[in-house]
Design an enzyme around this catalytic site. Structure first.
Site, PDB file in Angstrom:
ATOM      1  N   GLY A   1       0.810  -1.340   0.085  1.00  0.00           N
ATOM      2  CA  GLY A   1      -0.022   0.023  -0.078  1.00  0.00           C
ATOM      3  C   GLY A   1       0.825   1.294   0.046  1.00  0.00           C
ATOM      4  N   ARG A   2       2.020   1.057   0.426  1.00  0.00           N
ATOM      5  CA  ARG A   2       3.008   2.203   0.264  1.00  0.00           C
ATOM      6  C   ARG A   2       4.325   1.847   0.149  1.00  0.00           C
ATOM      7  NH1 ARG A   2       3.567   4.033   6.662  1.00  0.00           N
ATOM      8  NH2 ARG A   2       3.409   2.234   7.294  1.00  0.00           N
TER       9      ARG A   2
ATOM     10  N   ASP B   1      -2.849   6.702   2.538  1.00  0.00           N
ATOM     11  CA  ASP B   1      -2.292   7.936   1.804  1.00  0.00           C
ATOM     12  C   ASP B   1      -0.756   7.621   1.012  1.00  0.00           C
ATOM     13  OD1 ASP B   1      -0.600   7.954   3.591  1.00  0.00           O
ATOM     14  OD2 ASP B   1      -1.105   9.830   4.556  1.00  0.00           O
TER      15      ASP B   1
ATOM     16  N   ARG C   1      14.578   0.620   1.575  1.00  0.00           N
ATOM     17  CA  ARG C   1      14.993  -0.531   2.244  1.00  0.00           C
ATOM     18  C   ARG C   1      15.379  -1.583   1.110  1.00  0.00           C
ATOM     19  NH1 ARG C   1       9.221  -2.220   5.219  1.00  0.00           N
ATOM     20  NH2 ARG C   1       8.482  -2.767   3.311  1.00  0.00           N
TER      21      ARG C   1
ATOM     22  N   ARG D   1       6.405 -12.259   1.020  1.00  0.00           N
ATOM     23  CA  ARG D   1       5.807 -12.654   2.401  1.00  0.00           C
ATOM     24  C   ARG D   1       5.028 -13.588   2.349  1.00  0.00           C
ATOM     25  NH1 ARG D   1       5.264  -7.098   4.177  1.00  0.00           N
ATOM     26  NH2 ARG D   1       6.570  -6.027   2.902  1.00  0.00           N
TER      27      ARG D   1
ATOM     28  N   ASP E   1       1.105 -10.885   6.788  1.00  0.00           N
ATOM     29  CA  ASP E   1       1.336 -10.280   5.499  1.00  0.00           C
ATOM     30  C   ASP E   1       2.698  -9.309   6.001  1.00  0.00           C
ATOM     31  OD1 ASP E   1      -0.498  -8.841   7.431  1.00  0.00           O
ATOM     32  OD2 ASP E   1       0.344  -6.855   6.350  1.00  0.00           O
ATOM     33  N   ASN E   2       3.325  -9.639   7.387  1.00  0.00           N
ATOM     34  CA  ASN E   2       4.364  -9.041   7.646  1.00  0.00           C
ATOM     35  C   ASN E   2       5.546 -10.108   8.019  1.00  0.00           C
ATOM     36  OD1 ASN E   2       3.442  -6.520   7.499  1.00  0.00           O
ATOM     37  ND2 ASN E   2       2.714  -6.266   9.718  1.00  0.00           N
TER      38      ASN E   2
ATOM     39  N   ASP F   1       9.129  -5.151   8.121  1.00  0.00           N
ATOM     40  CA  ASP F   1       7.922  -4.240   8.264  1.00  0.00           C
ATOM     41  C   ASP F   1       7.756  -3.738   9.647  1.00  0.00           C
ATOM     42  OD1 ASP F   1       7.158  -4.637   5.687  1.00  0.00           O
ATOM     43  OD2 ASP F   1       5.282  -4.884   6.072  1.00  0.00           O
TER      44      ASP F   1
HETATM   45  P1  AMP Z   1       1.195  -2.905   7.996  1.00  0.00           P
HETATM   46  O1  AMP Z   1       0.527  -2.991   9.329  1.00  0.00           O
HETATM   47  O2  AMP Z   1       1.912  -1.337   8.383  1.00  0.00           O
HETATM   48  O3  AMP Z   1       2.176  -3.739   7.660  1.00  0.00           O
HETATM   49  O4  AMP Z   1       0.205  -2.463   7.072  1.00  0.00           O
HETATM   50  C1  AMP Z   1      -0.824  -3.250   6.788  1.00  0.00           C
HETATM   51  C2  AMP Z   1      -1.452  -2.911   5.281  1.00  0.00           C
HETATM   52  O5  AMP Z   1      -1.881  -1.472   5.415  1.00  0.00           O
HETATM   53  C3  AMP Z   1      -0.393  -2.974   4.102  1.00  0.00           C
HETATM   54  O6  AMP Z   1      -1.012  -3.545   3.036  1.00  0.00           O
HETATM   55  C4  AMP Z   1       0.117  -1.622   4.001  1.00  0.00           C
HETATM   56  O7  AMP Z   1       0.705  -1.508   2.577  1.00  0.00           O
HETATM   57  C5  AMP Z   1      -1.029  -0.850   4.292  1.00  0.00           C
HETATM   58  N1  AMP Z   1      -0.724   0.509   4.641  1.00  0.00           N
HETATM   59  C6  AMP Z   1      -0.074   0.851   6.018  1.00  0.00           C
HETATM   60  N2  AMP Z   1      -0.182   2.225   5.863  1.00  0.00           N
HETATM   61  C7  AMP Z   1      -0.622   2.731   4.979  1.00  0.00           C
HETATM   62  C8  AMP Z   1      -0.672   3.846   4.196  1.00  0.00           C
HETATM   63  N3  AMP Z   1      -0.133   5.143   4.818  1.00  0.00           N
HETATM   64  N4  AMP Z   1      -1.087   4.056   2.963  1.00  0.00           N
HETATM   65  C9  AMP Z   1      -1.391   2.970   2.398  1.00  0.00           C
HETATM   66  N5  AMP Z   1      -1.321   1.803   2.681  1.00  0.00           N
HETATM   67  C10 AMP Z   1      -0.811   1.650   3.835  1.00  0.00           C
HETATM   68 MG    MG Z   2       2.907  -4.676   6.440  1.00  0.00          MG
END
Ligand code: AMP
Ligand code: MG
Length: 488
Positions: free
Chosen positions: A89-90, A117, A168, A175, A244-245, A254
């Protein structure tokens, strides 16, 4: 390794979204070396265009043409519940150099951003940078961090913050969630491509075996069992062990609301959004095992290519049962070494567990206790042991120290040699939350000196670095609970 899978169902072309007025916040020359990036005397890339590339503002630098940036699709279980499609997502995969993938985190929205975002804030990017490099220096498998590039563009979180991009590097960012994604779509062709890619690039020992996919599962599971044992041994809590992490290479990836234990609290929860304590320190091994069960179920169709459904389930089930055994062996060995025990003897595990219980009961600083333990001598008298004072139940800990000294006497190493070995596994410096927070607060005022100081200290966590001794101290009482949330 190049991520060679292609197709709309696997990944999407994703150019980074530019940010205004980029500036360097942090940079790791050691990681730059891995990708042959030339560094000037100021410790930054000689070619200033790297700033624009690592901030997501341009795709070409020197001979490098990152002409095909992508974000990838994955799915996963979040906090124990199936969350469906997630994806990068980012995170944007710029490309690969020297068989290492270069990703930008926070470089704008992607096809998988959902409501997000696509940005990362300065705070979380500094934390990821410092922790990746600290973990590497501790000898723990991890993605590496090359840089943090900042911009004054505002980003809304709980409060208004500013944007940053963390670059990174890892051999691969595949994953468990990638497997779950194709399994959930019942796309066996993709599932097989993914497994074959991992085998040919990272698990070649599985190629010639009778059951390559079963063995791939076993290897991924074993790597993650070892990884979580290493986390436990340095008091690292990941914070969001969603499937997913979890890396298919057994890397720590992550970094979000992670935390290192200050005082030992077995059920410490570092992520303030983790209300049930699913990812508490003592649950990490069991949760990693649970994630491996997710992987097993995603890989089931691959085994069914060769075996009956029932046989496939039996094979994966018994492979999954190896996880706790591998974990226990690694954990026991790691803690034996932390205590300076080179040989294995009956009663060692009980000795370790009694100590951890006493440390928990008295809230003893995890890192410093083990670090200072190497000063003990085989002939030390109980009254000479200053560390007794850290425990509330004196009688109890005296008995433990008496048993420990007794145990040390059956070791062949001299006190000096044991100290050297113990100091090489018990770090003096870890990324304590209050230290990271102090560096972040300065950085938010455009002073990055403390980020640099921490980066340097943590790149040699086992060295005494006497002039910097105060960085090894536990947080003052009022800073013991620095809040870290998922919102990064
Ligand atoms: P995380 O728990 O940070 O690994 O994020 C879980 C999911 O949310 C993953 O698909 C990330 O890419 C997405 N995600 C987290 N923060 C954002 C952000 N600010 N914008 C878009 N996607 C996000
Ligand atoms: Mg993640």
């Amino acid at each position: 390794m190049p991520f060679t899978l292609r197709g709309d169902d696997v990944c999407q072309a994703t150019p980074p979204t530019p940010l205004p007025n980029l500036y360097w916040v942090a940079f790791s020359p050691a990681v730059a070396k891995l990708i042959d990036l030339e560094i000037g005397n100021d410790g930054l890339p000689k070619d200033p265009e790297w700033l624009e590339v690592l901030g997501g503002n341009q795709l070409n630098v020197g001979a490098h043409r990152f002409s095909n940036p992508i974000s990838t699709a994955y799915s996963g279980h979040q906090f124990g519940t199936w969350a469906g499609q997630l994806g990068d997502g980012r995170a944007i995969l710029l490309g690969d150099i020297n068989h290492l993938e270069l990703q930008l985190k926070g470089a704008g929205r992607t096809h998988y951003s959902r409501m997000g975002d696509g940005r990362a804030v300065l705070r979380s990017s500094i934390r990821e940078f410092l922790c990746s490099e600290a973990m590497h220096a501790l000898g723990i498998p991890t993605s590496r961090a090359l840089s943090v590039v900042g911009s004054k563009q505002a980003v809304r979180r709980e409060t208004m913050e500013t944007a940053a991009v963390c670059s990174r590097i890892a051999p691969s960012f595949i994953r468990i969630g990638h497997f779950e994604h194709f399994a959930s779509l019942q796309n066996i062709v993709r599932l097989k491509e993914l497994a074959d890619l991992l085998i040919s690039e990272f698990y070649p020992e599985c190629v010639s075996t009778q059951d390559p996919y079963l063995n791939l599962f076993k290897e991924i599971s074993a790597r993650n069992a070892k990884l979580v044992a290493q986390w436990q041994s340095v008091g690292f809590c990941h914070g969001v062990l969603n499937s997913d992490n979890i890396s298919a290479l057994g890397l720590t990836i992550d970094y979000g609301p992670f935390g290192f234990l200050d005082h030992f609290e077995i059920d410490h929860i570092c992520n303030h959004s983790d209300h049930g304590g699913r990812y508490a320190y003592h649950r990490q091994p069991q949760i990693m095992h649970w994630n491996m069960a997710c992987l097993a179920s995603a890989m089931l169709p691959l085994l069914e290519l060769e075996h009956s459904a029932e046989e496939s389930q039996d094979l994966l089930r018994s492979a999954l049962e190896e996880f706790p055994l591998i974990y226990a062996k690694e954990w026991q060995q790691a803690f034996r070494l932390k205590l300076g025990l080179q040989s294995e003897q009956d009663g060692d595990i009980e000795l370790i567990e009694r100590l951890l219980q006493a440390m928990h009961d008295s809230k003893v600083d995890f890192t410093n206790f083990f670090r200072n333990l190497s000063n003990l001598k085989k002939e030390s008298k109980l009254t000479e042991i200053l560390q007794r004072d850290e425990f509330v139940d004196r009688e109890h800990i005296d008995q433990w120290f008496a048993d420990y000294i007794n145990r040390l006497q059956s070791e062949t190493k001299s006190d000096d040699d044991r100290k050297k070995l113990m100091d090489a596994v018990n770090p003096k410096y870890i990324l304590r939350n209050h230290l990271a927070q102090a560096a972040i607060e300065k950085a938010q005022q455009d002073d990055f000196s403390e980020v640099d100081v921490l980066f340097r200290i943590l790149s040699k966590p086992f060295d005494e670095q006497l002039a910097l001794h105060h960085y090894s101290k536990p947080p003052p009482l009022d800073l013991q609970r620095v809040a870290v949330s998922c919102s990064s």
